[in-house]
Scaffold this motif. Structure first.
Motif, PDB file in Angstrom:
ATOM      1  N   ALA A 437       0.724  -1.251   0.271  1.00  0.00           N
ATOM      2  CA  ALA A 437       0.115   0.000  -0.191  1.00  0.00           C
ATOM      3  C   ALA A 437       0.787   1.254   0.102  1.00  0.00           C
ATOM      4  O   ALA A 437       0.630   2.311  -0.728  1.00  0.00           O
ATOM      5  CB  ALA A 437      -0.904   0.039   1.271  1.00  0.00           C
ATOM      6  N   THR A 438       1.910   1.207   0.849  1.00  0.00           N
ATOM      7  CA  THR A 438       2.676   2.565   0.881  1.00  0.00           C
ATOM      8  C   THR A 438       3.401   2.788  -0.639  1.00  0.00           C
ATOM      9  O   THR A 438       3.526   3.919  -1.096  1.00  0.00           O
ATOM     10  CB  THR A 438       3.949   2.239   1.852  1.00  0.00           C
ATOM     11  N   VAL A 439       4.039   1.616  -1.048  1.00  0.00           N
ATOM     12  CA  VAL A 439       4.545   1.688  -2.499  1.00  0.00           C
ATOM     13  C   VAL A 439       3.495   2.267  -3.507  1.00  0.00           C
ATOM     14  O   VAL A 439       3.907   3.407  -4.205  1.00  0.00           O
ATOM     15  CB  VAL A 439       5.240   0.458  -3.165  1.00  0.00           C
ATOM     16  N   ALA A 440       2.432   1.809  -3.428  1.00  0.00           N
ATOM     17  CA  ALA A 440       1.170   2.488  -4.182  1.00  0.00           C
ATOM     18  C   ALA A 440       1.063   3.943  -3.844  1.00  0.00           C
ATOM     19  O   ALA A 440       0.859   4.787  -5.115  1.00  0.00           O
ATOM     20  CB  ALA A 440       0.072   1.451  -4.206  1.00  0.00           C
ATOM     21  N   VAL A 441       1.016   4.405  -2.659  1.00  0.00           N
ATOM     22  CA  VAL A 441       0.672   5.784  -2.520  1.00  0.00           C
ATOM     23  C   VAL A 441       1.713   6.727  -2.709  1.00  0.00           C
ATOM     24  O   VAL A 441       1.552   7.804  -3.273  1.00  0.00           O
ATOM     25  CB  VAL A 441       0.056   5.919  -0.860  1.00  0.00           C
ATOM     26  N   VAL A 442       3.020   6.192  -2.321  1.00  0.00           N
ATOM     27  CA  VAL A 442       4.183   7.061  -2.534  1.00  0.00           C
ATOM     28  C   VAL A 442       4.565   7.171  -3.859  1.00  0.00           C
ATOM     29  O   VAL A 442       4.898   8.232  -4.342  1.00  0.00           O
ATOM     30  CB  VAL A 442       5.261   6.391  -1.626  1.00  0.00           C
ATOM     31  N   GLY A 443       4.315   5.950  -4.448  1.00  0.00           N
ATOM     32  CA  GLY A 443       4.733   5.944  -6.175  1.00  0.00           C
ATOM     33  C   GLY A 443       3.619   6.524  -6.740  1.00  0.00           C
ATOM     34  O   GLY A 443       3.993   6.653  -8.277  1.00  0.00           O
ATOM     35  N   GLU A 444       2.583   6.838  -6.344  1.00  0.00           N
ATOM     36  CA  GLU A 444       1.404   7.639  -7.077  1.00  0.00           C
ATOM     37  C   GLU A 444       1.098   6.593  -8.330  1.00  0.00           C
ATOM     38  O   GLU A 444       0.848   6.951  -9.394  1.00  0.00           O
ATOM     39  CB  GLU A 444       1.519   8.798  -7.560  1.00  0.00           C
ATOM     40  N   VAL A 445       0.887   5.375  -7.973  1.00  0.00           N
ATOM     41  CA  VAL A 445       0.850   4.266  -8.975  1.00  0.00           C
ATOM     42  C   VAL A 445      -0.649   4.314  -9.485  1.00  0.00           C
ATOM     43  O   VAL A 445      -1.574   4.295  -8.560  1.00  0.00           O
ATOM     44  CB  VAL A 445       1.024   2.799  -8.399  1.00  0.00           C
ATOM     45  N   PRO A 446      -0.992   4.491 -10.715  1.00  0.00           N
ATOM     46  CA  PRO A 446      -2.396   4.518 -11.244  1.00  0.00           C
ATOM     47  C   PRO A 446      -3.033   3.419 -10.760  1.00  0.00           C
ATOM     48  O   PRO A 446      -2.609   2.259 -11.012  1.00  0.00           O
ATOM     49  CB  PRO A 446      -2.293   4.875 -12.892  1.00  0.00           C
ATOM     50  N   LEU A 447      -4.485   3.535 -10.746  1.00  0.00           N
ATOM     51  CA  LEU A 447      -5.281   2.259 -10.383  1.00  0.00           C
ATOM     52  C   LEU A 447      -5.310   1.359 -11.776  1.00  0.00           C
ATOM     53  O   LEU A 447      -5.474   0.114 -11.331  1.00  0.00           O
ATOM     54  CB  LEU A 447      -6.605   2.703 -10.323  1.00  0.00           C
ATOM     55  N   SER A 448      -5.386   2.036 -12.869  1.00  0.00           N
ATOM     56  CA  SER A 448      -5.015   1.254 -14.041  1.00  0.00           C
ATOM     57  C   SER A 448      -3.933   0.349 -14.141  1.00  0.00           C
ATOM     58  O   SER A 448      -4.061  -0.598 -14.801  1.00  0.00           O
ATOM     59  CB  SER A 448      -4.958   2.104 -15.329  1.00  0.00           C
ATOM     60  N   VAL A 449      -2.768   0.720 -13.511  1.00  0.00           N
ATOM     61  CA  VAL A 449      -1.504  -0.104 -13.557  1.00  0.00           C
ATOM     62  C   VAL A 449      -1.901  -1.180 -12.186  1.00  0.00           C
ATOM     63  O   VAL A 449      -1.584  -2.269 -12.639  1.00  0.00           O
ATOM     64  CB  VAL A 449      -0.275   0.699 -13.166  1.00  0.00           C
ATOM     65  N   LEU A 450      -2.116  -0.702 -11.218  1.00  0.00           N
ATOM     66  CA  LEU A 450      -2.328  -1.538 -10.092  1.00  0.00           C
ATOM     67  C   LEU A 450      -3.444  -2.797 -10.410  1.00  0.00           C
ATOM     68  O   LEU A 450      -3.341  -3.950  -9.800  1.00  0.00           O
ATOM     69  CB  LEU A 450      -3.170  -0.942  -8.839  1.00  0.00           C
ATOM     70  N   ARG A 451      -4.372  -2.516 -11.234  1.00  0.00           N
ATOM     71  CA  ARG A 451      -5.341  -3.558 -12.047  1.00  0.00           C
ATOM     72  C   ARG A 451      -4.293  -4.801 -12.479  1.00  0.00           C
ATOM     73  O   ARG A 451      -4.780  -5.842 -12.397  1.00  0.00           O
ATOM     74  CB  ARG A 451      -5.883  -2.946 -13.046  1.00  0.00           C
ATOM     75  N   HIS A 452      -3.266  -4.486 -12.812  1.00  0.00           N
ATOM     76  CA  HIS A 452      -2.430  -5.328 -13.529  1.00  0.00           C
ATOM     77  C   HIS A 452      -1.158  -5.950 -12.382  1.00  0.00           C
ATOM     78  O   HIS A 452      -0.408  -6.736 -13.013  1.00  0.00           O
ATOM     79  CB  HIS A 452      -1.626  -5.224 -14.630  1.00  0.00           C
ATOM     80  N   VAL A 453      -1.531  -5.476 -11.133  1.00  0.00           N
ATOM     81  CA  VAL A 453      -0.417  -6.192 -10.390  1.00  0.00           C
ATOM     82  C   VAL A 453      -1.032  -7.445  -9.385  1.00  0.00           C
ATOM     83  O   VAL A 453      -1.967  -7.406  -8.930  1.00  0.00           O
ATOM     84  CB  VAL A 453      -0.063  -5.204  -9.226  1.00  0.00           C
ATOM     85  N   ILE A 454      -0.778  -8.549 -10.184  1.00  0.00           N
ATOM     86  CA  ILE A 454      -1.426  -9.734  -9.771  1.00  0.00           C
ATOM     87  C   ILE A 454      -0.980 -10.604  -8.639  1.00  0.00           C
ATOM     88  O   ILE A 454       0.287 -10.830  -8.292  1.00  0.00           O
ATOM     89  CB  ILE A 454      -1.122 -10.842 -11.026  1.00  0.00           C
ATOM     90  N   ALA A 455      -1.736 -10.520  -7.717  1.00  0.00           N
ATOM     91  CA  ALA A 455      -1.440 -11.044  -6.322  1.00  0.00           C
ATOM     92  C   ALA A 455      -1.728 -12.756  -6.576  1.00  0.00           C
ATOM     93  O   ALA A 455      -2.478 -13.276  -7.111  1.00  0.00           O
ATOM     94  CB  ALA A 455      -2.748 -10.526  -5.301  1.00  0.00           C
ATOM     95  N   PRO A 456      -0.452 -13.470  -5.882  1.00  0.00           N
ATOM     96  CA  PRO A 456      -0.393 -14.698  -5.878  1.00  0.00           C
ATOM     97  C   PRO A 456      -1.669 -15.607  -5.205  1.00  0.00           C
ATOM     98  O   PRO A 456      -1.908 -15.022  -4.297  1.00  0.00           O
ATOM     99  CB  PRO A 456       0.803 -15.186  -5.123  1.00  0.00           C
ATOM    100  N   HIS A 457      -2.044 -16.557  -5.785  1.00  0.00           N
ATOM    101  CA  HIS A 457      -3.199 -17.437  -5.151  1.00  0.00           C
ATOM    102  C   HIS A 457      -2.710 -18.458  -4.317  1.00  0.00           C
ATOM    103  O   HIS A 457      -1.728 -19.240  -4.961  1.00  0.00           O
ATOM    104  CB  HIS A 457      -3.946 -17.855  -6.173  1.00  0.00           C
ATOM    105  N   PRO A 458      -2.864 -19.037  -3.163  1.00  0.00           N
ATOM    106  CA  PRO A 458      -3.731 -18.143  -2.168  1.00  0.00           C
ATOM    107  C   PRO A 458      -3.184 -17.420  -1.338  1.00  0.00           C
ATOM    108  O   PRO A 458      -2.013 -18.017  -0.681  1.00  0.00           O
ATOM    109  CB  PRO A 458      -4.462 -19.195  -1.363  1.00  0.00           C
ATOM    110  N   SER A 459      -3.051 -16.205  -1.345  1.00  0.00           N
ATOM    111  CA  SER A 459      -2.384 -15.396  -0.447  1.00  0.00           C
ATOM    112  C   SER A 459      -3.067 -14.282   0.261  1.00  0.00           C
ATOM    113  O   SER A 459      -4.157 -13.938  -0.556  1.00  0.00           O
ATOM    114  CB  SER A 459      -1.120 -14.945  -0.975  1.00  0.00           C
ATOM    115  N   LEU A 460      -2.925 -13.636   1.523  1.00  0.00           N
ATOM    116  CA  LEU A 460      -3.360 -12.354   1.783  1.00  0.00           C
ATOM    117  C   LEU A 460      -3.322 -11.322   0.865  1.00  0.00           C
ATOM    118  O   LEU A 460      -4.329 -10.545   1.055  1.00  0.00           O
ATOM    119  CB  LEU A 460      -2.772 -12.100   3.176  1.00  0.00           C
ATOM    120  N   SER A 461      -2.663 -11.254  -0.079  1.00  0.00           N
ATOM    121  CA  SER A 461      -2.458 -10.210  -1.013  1.00  0.00           C
ATOM    122  C   SER A 461      -3.443 -10.013  -1.842  1.00  0.00           C
ATOM    123  O   SER A 461      -3.796  -8.974  -2.544  1.00  0.00           O
ATOM    124  CB  SER A 461      -0.895 -10.334  -1.708  1.00  0.00           C
TER     125      SER A 461
END
Ligand SMILES: Cc1cc2nc3c(=O)[nH]c(=O)nc-3n(C[C@H](O)[C@H](O)[C@H](O)COP(=O)(O)OP(=O)(O)OC[C@H]3O[C@@H](n4cnc5c(N)ncnc54)[C@H](O)[C@@H]3O)c2cc1C
Length: 471
Positions: A437-461
């Motif tokens: 979350a901190t990287v996303a906020v500090v890095g001002e990562v667009p939601l359109s990019v976060l959409r493609h940050v694929i969280a591994p299954h099965p994990s808390l992420s």
């Protein structure tokens, strides 16, 4: 190490901020003295962050074990082994001695002075040791104030003479009070209530306002309140103590005006006072108490010559250990760059901590908050949209982690730029999500990019999935 009383830098206060700053400065080849009047390691190491987390960890692990089939069946009905918890805590806090830390700093070339430091005019620090001996230090390039905070006792009739506990008594306790009144519904209050109730104390949490964790997203305080009540904590909102008394048998009797609360101890968690009133700041033209105002180079505002700095809690910018350590790195860069005459107003040597900080609140469930809440973002003038999700919801696989997995997340989005301004998660083990979350906020990562940050299954992420897909 300097053989005289002349140093490039003198740091007053040996908490996480001060000792890290001293280490960075020595690493850059400067001669450094570090002045500490209690124990090098500071409030954080002995009486705050580290012991409280050592006390809460076994409580979390027992709860987790009870939520995992195959493990819970082999557990008895007892709570944690309190003596073993205290023994581990004692190791974590180095049995309240700082020999190893002092040895490491000395090895790094830093002169550690145990004593109380104060200013005496420009670039001059007087250190008074426990025997009353005085040493007068000259700091050629920098004096860095890193004196931190101490517990603030509210003005309640009889409270001081009742010898209330503070975080320091909780952190070093050798017995768990049978009944405890915890005063204050902020971060320290809810962490203390979680620890005490988890170790078997009957806790009454007295809160002046109508919510816990004022300043957080409202759902965070509501979920923490629900969890505390589930474990038997009696939360009294909109309640103020009018008087406190320790009776002849050593018990506590606290009055709220219309009712009495009895307990064995009362723990006060109602805020912090900054340790600046003994620093003789008036000898250099600053107000004699309060937080030290600094610019983004952490240079004291209102002092000529760019030699006085403040970091961490002493600045009031945020009362968090990791912020003190972050400031320590910045201030060392600034002092070293000024010494070489190469300081620029560039971003690398400026603190960029406003509006993008991360904090974990170690209750059970945990709370992670990064950046701005929705209310703070609106107040700051952003056009805001939000996304929220509760779990497990469609992420039923989170039940692999534990039975009864129950969590909630919220993103605060800058609608004009499609970037994250803030994120809050409440749930078991969500501390693990903080850096993403901190990287996303500090890095001002667009939601359109976060959409493609694929969280591994099965994990808390995978908690991110319904938030970034909007689904
Ligand atoms: C119960 C509790 C739990 C916490 N948990 C966390 C957590 O989990 N994570 C987190 O990030 N933060 C946590 N904090 C906050 C954290 O403790 C502080 O932010 C951190 O200690 C600040 O570090 P510092 O170096 O700025 O100051 P401090 O740690 O306060 O150190 C300042 C040092 O300066 C010394 N000093 C003061 N005046 C003088 C003087 N005149 N001369 C010489 N020495 C002096 C003091 O003795 C002290 O050792 C918690 C706080 C509390 C109360």
């Amino acid at each position: 190490m300097s053989s005289s009383n002349h140093f490039d830098a003198v740091v007053i206060g040996g908490g996480p901020g001060g000792l890290t700053a001293a280490a960075h400065l020595a690493g850059r080849g400067l001669t450094v003295a570090l002045v500490e009047d209690r124990l090098v390691g500071g409030e954080c190491h002995y009486w705050a962050c580290n012991p409280t987390k050592a006390l809460i960890r076994p409580i979390e692990v027992l709860e987790l074990a009870r939520a995992v089939p195959g493990v819970r069946e082999i557990l008895g009905s007892d709570g944690v082994d309190v003596e073993a918890v205290f023994a581990k805590r004692d190791v974590i806090i180095d049995h309240l001695q700082d020999h190893d830390m002092v040895a490491a700093l000395t090895e790094a070339g830093i002169e550690v002075l145990h004593g109380r430091g104060r200013l005496d005019g420009e670039r001059t620090v007087v250190v008074v040791d426990a025997e009353g001996g005085e040493r007068r230090l000259h700091a050629e390039r920098a004096v860095i104030l890193a004196t931190g905070t101490r517990p603030l006792l509210p003005d309640v009739d009889g409270l001081t003479s009742a010898s209330p506990w503070t975080n320091r008594d909780l952190a070093t306790m050798t017995r768990v009070p049978g009944r405890t009144i915890v005063l204050g519904g902020g971060v320290v209050g809810v962490e203390c209530a979680t620890i005490l109730s988890g170790l078997g104390s009957a806790v009454t949490l007295v809160v002046r306002g109508s919510t816990l964790l004022r300043g957080s997203e409202p759902f965070a305080g509501a979920r923490v309140a629900r969890a505390l009540r589930d474990r038997g904590v009696d939360i009294r909102f909109a309640t103020q103590l009018t008087s406190v008394e320790r009776d002849a048998r050593g018990g506590i009797c606290a009055s709220t005006g219309d009712s009495l609360v009895e307990a064995d101890e009362i723990l006060v968690a109602t805020g912090r006072s900054v340790n600046t009133e003994d620093l003789a700041l008036e000898t250099i033209g600053l107000p004699g108490e309060g937080f030290v105002a600094v610019d983004d180079h952490l240079t004291a505002i209102g002092v000529d010559g760019e030699w006085l700095y403040a970091i961490g809690d002493t600045t009031g910018r945020a009362l968090l250990s990791h912020v003190s350590q972050y400031h320590a790195g910045i201030v060392a860069d600034v002092v070293a760059a000024r010494a070489e005459g190469i300081l620029q107003n560039g971003s690398e040597s400026m603190a960029r901590d406003t509006g993008r900080l991360a904090q974990v609140i170690f209750t059970s469930p945990q709370v992670v908050e990064v950046g701005l809440t929705e209310a703070a973002a609106r107040e700051a003038g952003f056009t805001v949209t939000t996304r929220t999700a509760t779990y497990p919801g469609e992420l039923g696989q989170l039940l692999i982690l534990r039975d009864g997995f129950d969590a909630e997340g919220k993103l605060v989005i800058d609608a004009d730029r499609d970037t994250l301004l803030g994120a809050t998660f409440v749930g078991p083990d969500v501390a693990d999500l903080v850096q993403a979350a901190t990287v996303a906020v500090v890095g001002e990562v667009p939601l359109s990019v976060l959409r493609h940050v694929i969280a591994p299954h099965p994990s808390l992420s995978q908690i991110w999935n319904p938030l970034v897909t909007g689904g």
